[in-house]
Design a protein around this motif. Structure first.
Motif, PDB file in Angstrom:
ATOM      1  N   GLY A  31      32.822  53.054  46.371  1.00 10.61           N
ATOM      2  CA  GLY A  31      31.797  52.032  46.204  1.00 10.61           C
ATOM      3  C   GLY A  31      32.143  51.082  45.075  1.00 10.61           C
ATOM      4  O   GLY A  31      32.097  49.854  45.227  1.00 10.61           O
ATOM      5  N   VAL A  32      32.514  51.661  43.916  1.00 15.61           N
ATOM      6  CA  VAL A  32      32.808  50.814  42.760  1.00 15.61           C
ATOM      7  C   VAL A  32      34.039  49.948  43.021  1.00 15.61           C
ATOM      8  O   VAL A  32      34.044  48.743  42.766  1.00 15.61           O
ATOM      9  CB  VAL A  32      33.016  51.681  41.501  1.00 15.61           C
ATOM     10  N   GLU A  33      35.054  50.585  43.590  1.00 14.40           N
ATOM     11  CA  GLU A  33      36.263  49.813  43.860  1.00 14.40           C
ATOM     12  C   GLU A  33      35.987  48.723  44.897  1.00 14.40           C
ATOM     13  O   GLU A  33      36.466  47.592  44.768  1.00 14.40           O
ATOM     14  CB  GLU A  33      37.376  50.734  44.364  1.00 14.40           C
ATOM     15  N   GLY A  34      35.201  49.089  45.899  1.00 13.96           N
ATOM     16  CA  GLY A  34      34.832  48.108  46.911  1.00 13.96           C
ATOM     17  C   GLY A  34      34.103  46.942  46.284  1.00 13.96           C
ATOM     18  O   GLY A  34      34.359  45.780  46.624  1.00 13.96           O
ATOM     19  N   ALA A  35      33.216  47.258  45.336  1.00 11.42           N
ATOM     20  CA  ALA A  35      32.467  46.188  44.689  1.00 11.42           C
ATOM     21  C   ALA A  35      33.415  45.264  43.939  1.00 11.42           C
ATOM     22  O   ALA A  35      33.263  44.035  43.977  1.00 11.42           O
ATOM     23  CB  ALA A  35      31.438  46.782  43.730  1.00 11.42           C
ATOM     24  N   LEU A  36      34.396  45.861  43.271  1.00 10.74           N
ATOM     25  CA  LEU A  36      35.345  45.024  42.514  1.00 10.74           C
ATOM     26  C   LEU A  36      36.175  44.161  43.457  1.00 10.74           C
ATOM     27  O   LEU A  36      36.405  42.968  43.208  1.00 10.74           O
ATOM     28  CB  LEU A  36      36.251  45.904  41.651  1.00 10.74           C
ATOM     29  N   VAL A  37      36.627  44.769  44.559  1.00 10.53           N
ATOM     30  CA  VAL A  37      37.386  43.991  45.543  1.00 10.53           C
ATOM     31  C   VAL A  37      36.517  42.867  46.085  1.00 10.53           C
ATOM     32  O   VAL A  37      36.958  41.721  46.232  1.00 10.53           O
ATOM     33  CB  VAL A  37      37.871  44.901  46.694  1.00 10.53           C
ATOM     34  N   GLN A  38      35.258  43.201  46.353  1.00 15.10           N
ATOM     35  CA  GLN A  38      34.325  42.204  46.859  1.00 15.10           C
ATOM     36  C   GLN A  38      34.168  41.048  45.882  1.00 15.10           C
ATOM     37  O   GLN A  38      34.087  39.890  46.274  1.00 15.10           O
ATOM     38  CB  GLN A  38      32.977  42.887  47.124  1.00 15.10           C
ATOM     39  N   MET A  39      34.154  41.380  44.581  1.00 15.32           N
ATOM     40  CA  MET A  39      34.015  40.327  43.580  1.00 15.32           C
ATOM     41  C   MET A  39      35.185  39.353  43.648  1.00 15.32           C
ATOM     42  O   MET A  39      35.008  38.127  43.620  1.00 15.32           O
ATOM     43  CB  MET A  39      33.940  40.930  42.164  1.00 15.32           C
ATOM     44  N   ILE A  40      36.397  39.907  43.729  1.00 17.21           N
ATOM     45  CA  ILE A  40      37.565  39.026  43.754  1.00 17.21           C
ATOM     46  C   ILE A  40      37.600  38.233  45.049  1.00 17.21           C
ATOM     47  O   ILE A  40      37.820  37.016  45.056  1.00 17.21           O
ATOM     48  CB  ILE A  40      38.850  39.845  43.583  1.00 17.21           C
ATOM     49  N   SER A  41      37.351  38.951  46.139  1.00 16.28           N
ATOM     50  CA  SER A  41      37.398  38.303  47.442  1.00 16.28           C
ATOM     51  C   SER A  41      36.355  37.197  47.518  1.00 16.28           C
ATOM     52  O   SER A  41      36.621  36.089  47.983  1.00 16.28           O
ATOM     53  CB  SER A  41      37.168  39.363  48.513  1.00 16.28           C
ATOM     54  N   HIS A  42      35.169  37.494  47.012  1.00 18.70           N
ATOM     55  CA  HIS A  42      34.119  36.475  47.025  1.00 18.70           C
ATOM     56  C   HIS A  42      34.518  35.287  46.144  1.00 18.70           C
ATOM     57  O   HIS A  42      34.149  34.150  46.422  1.00 18.70           O
ATOM     58  CB  HIS A  42      32.803  37.094  46.550  1.00 18.70           C
ATOM     59  N   GLY A  43      35.279  35.591  45.092  1.00 23.54           N
ATOM     60  CA  GLY A  43      35.791  34.506  44.256  1.00 23.54           C
ATOM     61  C   GLY A  43      36.611  33.529  45.067  1.00 23.54           C
ATOM     62  O   GLY A  43      36.433  32.317  44.970  1.00 23.54           O
ATOM     63  N   PHE A  44      37.495  34.047  45.887  1.00 26.38           N
ATOM     64  CA  PHE A  44      38.319  33.162  46.724  1.00 26.38           C
ATOM     65  C   PHE A  44      37.480  32.474  47.795  1.00 26.38           C
ATOM     66  O   PHE A  44      37.564  31.264  47.999  1.00 26.38           O
ATOM     67  CB  PHE A  44      39.423  33.958  47.423  1.00 26.38           C
ATOM     68  N   ILE A  45      36.671  33.280  48.501  1.00 22.21           N
ATOM     69  CA  ILE A  45      35.996  32.742  49.683  1.00 22.21           C
ATOM     70  C   ILE A  45      34.926  31.728  49.300  1.00 22.21           C
ATOM     71  O   ILE A  45      34.853  30.637  49.875  1.00 22.21           O
ATOM     72  CB  ILE A  45      35.384  33.880  50.524  1.00 22.21           C
ATOM     73  N   SER A  46      34.107  32.088  48.295  1.00 26.56           N
ATOM     74  CA  SER A  46      33.038  31.152  47.944  1.00 26.56           C
ATOM     75  C   SER A  46      33.645  29.870  47.381  1.00 26.56           C
ATOM     76  O   SER A  46      33.146  28.770  47.658  1.00 26.56           O
ATOM     77  CB  SER A  46      32.073  31.776  46.944  1.00 26.56           C
ATOM     78  N   ALA A  47      34.728  30.019  46.605  1.00 24.35           N
ATOM     79  CA  ALA A  47      35.386  28.817  46.093  1.00 24.35           C
ATOM     80  C   ALA A  47      35.818  27.943  47.263  1.00 24.35           C
ATOM     81  O   ALA A  47      35.568  26.730  47.289  1.00 24.35           O
ATOM     82  CB  ALA A  47      36.588  29.202  45.243  1.00 24.35           C
ATOM     83  N   ALA A  48      36.431  28.579  48.272  1.00 20.84           N
ATOM     84  CA  ALA A  48      36.918  27.823  49.417  1.00 20.84           C
ATOM     85  C   ALA A  48      35.765  27.186  50.188  1.00 20.84           C
ATOM     86  O   ALA A  48      35.851  26.026  50.615  1.00 20.84           O
ATOM     87  CB  ALA A  48      37.728  28.734  50.324  1.00 20.84           C
ATOM     88  N   MET A  49      34.685  27.939  50.367  1.00 15.42           N
ATOM     89  CA  MET A  49      33.546  27.393  51.117  1.00 15.42           C
ATOM     90  C   MET A  49      32.976  26.157  50.412  1.00 15.42           C
ATOM     91  O   MET A  49      32.687  25.138  51.040  1.00 15.42           O
ATOM     92  CB  MET A  49      32.446  28.450  51.263  1.00 15.42           C
ATOM     93  N   PHE A  50      32.802  26.277  49.082  1.00 13.30           N
ATOM     94  CA  PHE A  50      32.266  25.122  48.363  1.00 13.30           C
ATOM     95  C   PHE A  50      33.237  23.951  48.405  1.00 13.30           C
ATOM     96  O   PHE A  50      32.822  22.790  48.486  1.00 13.30           O
ATOM     97  CB  PHE A  50      31.924  25.497  46.923  1.00 13.30           C
TER      98      PHE A  50
END
Lengths: 492, 493
Positions: free
Chosen positions: A324-343
């Motif tokens: 769970g914790v590792e997934g959350a961290l991966v999610q944070m980085i991934s969301h960093g890329f994806i949300s940046a790209a979406m915006f």
């Protein structure tokens, strides 16, 4: 092991901003290239953090220590572990993207715009690497200043309201944290060292109060439901670069705060209040997912989608298992890329049409095929399509949640449906269908610079989705260590 | 009787004596050359202050020396406070030079009154007895009343001076009344003997506490704390900006010294009682100052209310020296030095903020409304950045000195067990952040209303830049100033 890498990561962008400011807004060409050079230099100095990182070690690496305020034993203490290191790289990378994204579209006071982002980047590296409570706080709060200016000067029509709301909301949280930090200083017998706080026993009563103080501070930043209302305003009004930095990095600061402060310093209160945190997180995931569904403004939709995704992150932290914790961290980085790209994608369209309303678009694929391809790809990643980075994090958190409790995992999994629903429905209305109006018909496809920015981000998203090992590898030891630490009762 | 007269040791009072002698010279020079060469008066005033600084530095030996029959003290704290006072006054003179000249206010009296007010502050800072304290206070106050009314054409200035005078006289009366009570109970005017008499416990507690209430009220008036704050907004607003800057800076140091000498050196035995009074006034000041500042459209009034709240924060440090009636030297030094640090930091920020108002003013135009700051970033990015530094510093946002000042007093307050008070204080500073943010908003987000070029002289520009950089520099490297404050206080307690 003494190295100046972290200091470089912090101060290269900040000091590099000085000549950018000094160049003045008249010399636009010089300003851009200077800013780009500084941003790239800032990114390059962070690369050794990854290459020289020892993945077997759970402790802090690249530690730097110097006295700062001797009277209160405040130290200039920097260091990173597997949890914080990736964010420094992410931040420095995103800064390069932001500079490129503001290349032509920012016409007014470009020097100040670029300079503010560079300062911001340095300050955020400082937040991720500070191991001293006061140092952390100082970076944490100082980073509000450039963002306030960015939203307020280059933002949309309602920018003043959004900027002030953003500033005061975040300040509210951090002021309570300051009181908690001082309390910890006095309780620990005169130390602001976060690692010493990790080891310090604290009684349950104070633990809960400290947890709440941290919670207010970090929850606003994440943002968690119900203190999320500043985010849609800030995102909608901010210029594209501002939205990108907010979504990709600034939101991670709150989540990072939970891992660095709340969980290890007050583990018992964290366990005790975990049901509350999980409830808030699931509310964010499900309720905000529905809210995103009805948005008419693309930026607002992505903003709500960010809140929903960040709910996943906090959920992952408070189920207290490794995946769970590792997934959350991966999610944070991934969301960093994806949300940046979406915006950035919305920014690309906004620069051409000066509208963010979904209703103003339709059939963009016919006029901007290259762009449409990338946009659809990022949208898929945002809704968690396998083989993109969005899938990895979400999948891991859902696994972790099901391990803890089936129904929790079930509720979390609804995001796969909701996320797909709001993202793809937006895509359907904006990208596909017949060309909606003359403005859309007149659109020009993305140029080389825009393609470069989006392409790089797409590569990152894809790489992380296909082969997440390099990202998870660095986290393993630190996450294990964190969980072991959190599992031990440290009541007095 | 005359045979018993002992010549006092004049050495510790050398700066005061020098200033007094020089003021005569200034008077003469102004009489002879003033009409045509006013700059000579101004120059000589600055030279006088520099001379005082040199004497203070040379005679500073870190020892505590009492003279004039224990009525005057020279210690490290007084040396430090005097040096900051000279600095603040010199800065004010440079900041105000052009402003005063444009309005025909740079009369000879102005410089003389400034010098005498400074002398009054120096006496207050070095006072070791009720009598010298009162003398210094009156010398300072009377000079300031005159300064507020220096523009005889201005009705607002005259009204402000009147108000200041009446309320100030009332406060002086209260202070004097309280002092006489304590004198009656302890039989002494010297702070040292008063403290001793109290510790021996022969004095009547009721009379002492009764006297204390009046003393605290007098001190609170000079600090400008709620509910004795009424004069601050009107005086700040009514006085010419250069004078407002003067009132808003150096006298705060003197008032701090007065509070510290009276309450800590003299009446420490009653600390449990005066701490409670200060606590209430501090919370009220922080609350009212921050709330009322939001409603202001005039920047001088806004800064006046901000001054009230800042003095509230400062007093948070001053009231945290004694924990639960137990004296712990470390805690006490920590608390009082945080208050000292706060005062010095505030003076620095206040000078800068008023300096900005002076920068934007020009002949025939007073830039005293918030509107005048609109779009400053378009007119002058550099000075907009300086004002941004001042405002965020006052709001307590790092990396500026104001944050570390707040941090130090909050730490002292929490250490003394006032955690709830600290939480209230930070919540009000959140409210306070709003009006500082509004100034930044006006400068950066709005378009200019006043598009005239900034005509201020080079001296003002350079000084303002240095002032802004100092606020940022002491924030990035807070150690030095903090250590100086701690050392000065520790060696003088």
């Amino acid at each position: 092991m003494n190295s100046q890498l972290l200091s470089l990561a912090i101060w290269v962008p900040i000091l590099g901003a000085v000549p950018v400011f000094a160049a003045g807004s008249e010399r636009r060409c010089l300003v851009r290239w200077l800013a780009l050079a500084v941003a790239i230099a800032g990114f390059l100095v962070t690369l050794p953090l990854y290459t020289r990182f020892d993945v077997t070690q759970a402790g802090m690496q690249f530690v730097e220590q110097a006295p700062w305020i001797t009277r209160f034993n405040v130290q200039y203490l920097l260091g990173v572990d597997g949890i914080s290191m990736p964010f420094i790289l992410l931040n420095s990378f995103i800064t390069v993207m932001v500079v490129l994204a503001g290349w032509e579209v920012i016409e007014e006071k470009q020097a100040q715009y670029m300079g503010a982002f560079l300062v911001m980047s340095g300050l955020m590296n400082g937040i991720f690497s500070a191991l001293d409570g006061v140092l952390f706080y100082v970076f944490f709060e100082a980073s509000l200043i450039p963002m306030y200016i960015i939203i307020g000067v280059w933002g949309g029509p309602n920018r003043v309201y959004a900027a002030i709301k953003f500033f005061l909301y975040t300040l509210l949280g951090s002021l309570l944290m300051l009181v908690a930090l001082i309390w910890l200083f006095l309780e620990s017998g005169g130390s602001f060292n976060i690692l010493e706080w990790h080891r310090m026993p604290i009684a349950m009563g104070p633990q809960i109060l400290i947890f709440i103080a941290f919670l207010v501070s970090f929850a606003v930043k994440v943002p968690m439901w119900p203190v999320h209302t500043w985010l849609p305003d800030a995102h909608v009004e901010a210029p594209t670069g501002g939205s990108v930095v907010l979504a990709a990095i600034a939101l991670k600061l709150g989540a990072y705060g939970f891992v660095r402060f709340s969980l290890p310093i007050v583990p018992d209160a964290s366990h005790y209040l975990a049901p509350l945190m999980i409830a808030l997180s699931l509310t964010a995931v499900v309720y905000i997912g529905f809210v995103a569904l009805v948005q008419a403004d693309m930026k607002k939709l992505i903003a709500y989608s960010s809140i929903s995704h960040m709910g996943f992150v906090t959920l992952g932290f408070f189920i207290f298992n490794a995946i769970g914790v590792e997934g959350a961290l991966v999610q944070m980085i991934s969301h960093g890329f994806i949300s940046a790209a979406m915006f950035l994608c919305v920014g690309v369209m906004y620069d051409r049409m000066h509208s963010r309303m979904i209703a103003d678009y339709g059939g963009v694929v016919h006029t901007m095929p290259k762009f449409a391809g990338l946009f659809v790809f990022f949208a898929m990643a945002n809704s968690g399509l396998p083989a993109t980075s969005g899938f990895v994090g979400e999948f891991m958190v859902i696994l972790g949640a099901i391990k803890a409790n089936f129904w929790m995992g079930f509720a979390a999994a609804t995001t796969l449906i909701l996320g797909a629903a709001y993202t793809l429905w937006m895509i359907k209305r904006v990208v596909f269908g017949a060309v909606a109006n003359d403005h859309v018909a007149a659109l020009e496809d993305i140029n080389g610079r825009e393609f470069l920015v989006l392409g790089l981000l797409a590569a990152c998203v894809l790489a992380m989705g296909l082969y997440p090992f390099p990202f998870t590898e660095v986290m393993h030891a630190s996450v294990d260590n964190l969980l072991k630490h959190v599992a031990v009762v440290k009541l007095q | 009787m005359l045979n018993n007269f002992v010549m006092p040791d004049l050495y510790p009072a050398a700066p005061e004596i020098f200033l007094l002698l020089m003021s005569f010279l200034v008077l003469f020079v102004d009489l002879i050359f003033g009409a045509t060469h006013r700059w000579m008066t101004a120059m000589l005033t600055v030279v006088t202050l520099l001379g005082c600084a040199a004497i203070t530095l040379v005679t500073s030996d870190g020892q505590t020396t009492l003279t004039f029959s224990n009525m005057f003290v020279d210690d490290l704290l007084s040396d430090f406070l005097k040096l900051v006072t000279y600095l603040a006054v010199i800065m004010m003179l440079i900041y105000g030079r052009q402003y005063l000249a444009d309005r025909g206010l740079d009369k000879g009296e102005f410089y003389l009154l400034v010098l005498y007010a400074t002398l009054g502050m120096m006496v207050m800072i070095s006072a070791a007895s009720f009598l010298t304290m009162y003398l210094g206070l009156e010398l300072m106050s009377l000079s300031l009343y005159g300064l507020v009314a220096i523009d005889r054409e201005s009705r607002r200035g005259t009204e402000a001076a009147m108000k200041y005078f009446v309320l100030g006289a009332l406060a002086s009366g209260m202070l004097l009344y309280g002092m006489s009570m304590i004198y009656g109970a302890t039989g002494s005017l010297e702070l040292g003997s008063v403290a001793q008499a109290m510790y021996q416990g022969h004095s009547e507690k009721t009379v002492l506490v009764f006297g204390l209430v009046f003393v605290v009220a007098g001190v609170a008036f000079k600090l400008g704390m709620v509910p004795f704050h009424m004069w601050i907004p009107d005086v700040y607003h009514g006085a010419p900006t250069a004078v407002t800057m003067f009132i808003g800076s150096a006298p705060k140091l003197a008032a701090f010294a007065m509070a510290l000498r009276l309450l800590v050196y003299g009446l420490f035995a009653l600390a449990v009682d005066w701490q409670k009074m200060l606590l209430i006034m501090a919370v009220l000041s922080i609350g009212l100052g921050n709330l009322a500042a939001i409603a202001q459209t005039n920047i001088k009034r806004m800064l006046a209310y901000s001054a009230i709240s800042h003095m509230g924060y400062m007093v948070l440090g001053l009231m945290s020296g004694l924990v639960g009636g137990q004296l712990d030297p470390f805690t006490a030094v920590n608390a009082y030095s945080s208050a000292l640090y706060y005062t010095v930091a505030y003076v620095l920020m206040s000078l800068g903020a008023f300096g900005m108002v002076l920068l934007l003013s020009r002949a025939g135009y007073e830039a005293e409304n918030l509107e005048d700051f609109k779009g400053l970033n378009k007119r002058s990015p550099w000075f907009a950045a300086m004002m941004l530094i001042m405002m965020f510093s006052m709001a307590g946002i790092p990396f500026f000195v104001g944050f570390f000042a707040k941090f130090a007093v909050l730490l002292a307050a929490i250490k003394a067990g006032y955690t709830a008070v600290a939480v209230i204080a930070v919540m009000f500073s959140l409210i306070g952040a709003f009006y500082y943010l509004r100034v930044v908003k006006l400068m950066y987000f709005d378009t200019p209303v006043d598009s005239a070029p900034i005509t201020a002289g080079l001296d003002l520009r350079v000084l303002l830049s240095l002032n802004g950089l100092a606020v940022a520099g002491f924030g990035l490297f807070p150690d030095s100033l903090m250590l100086v404050c701690t050392t000065a206080l520790m060696r003088s307690l």
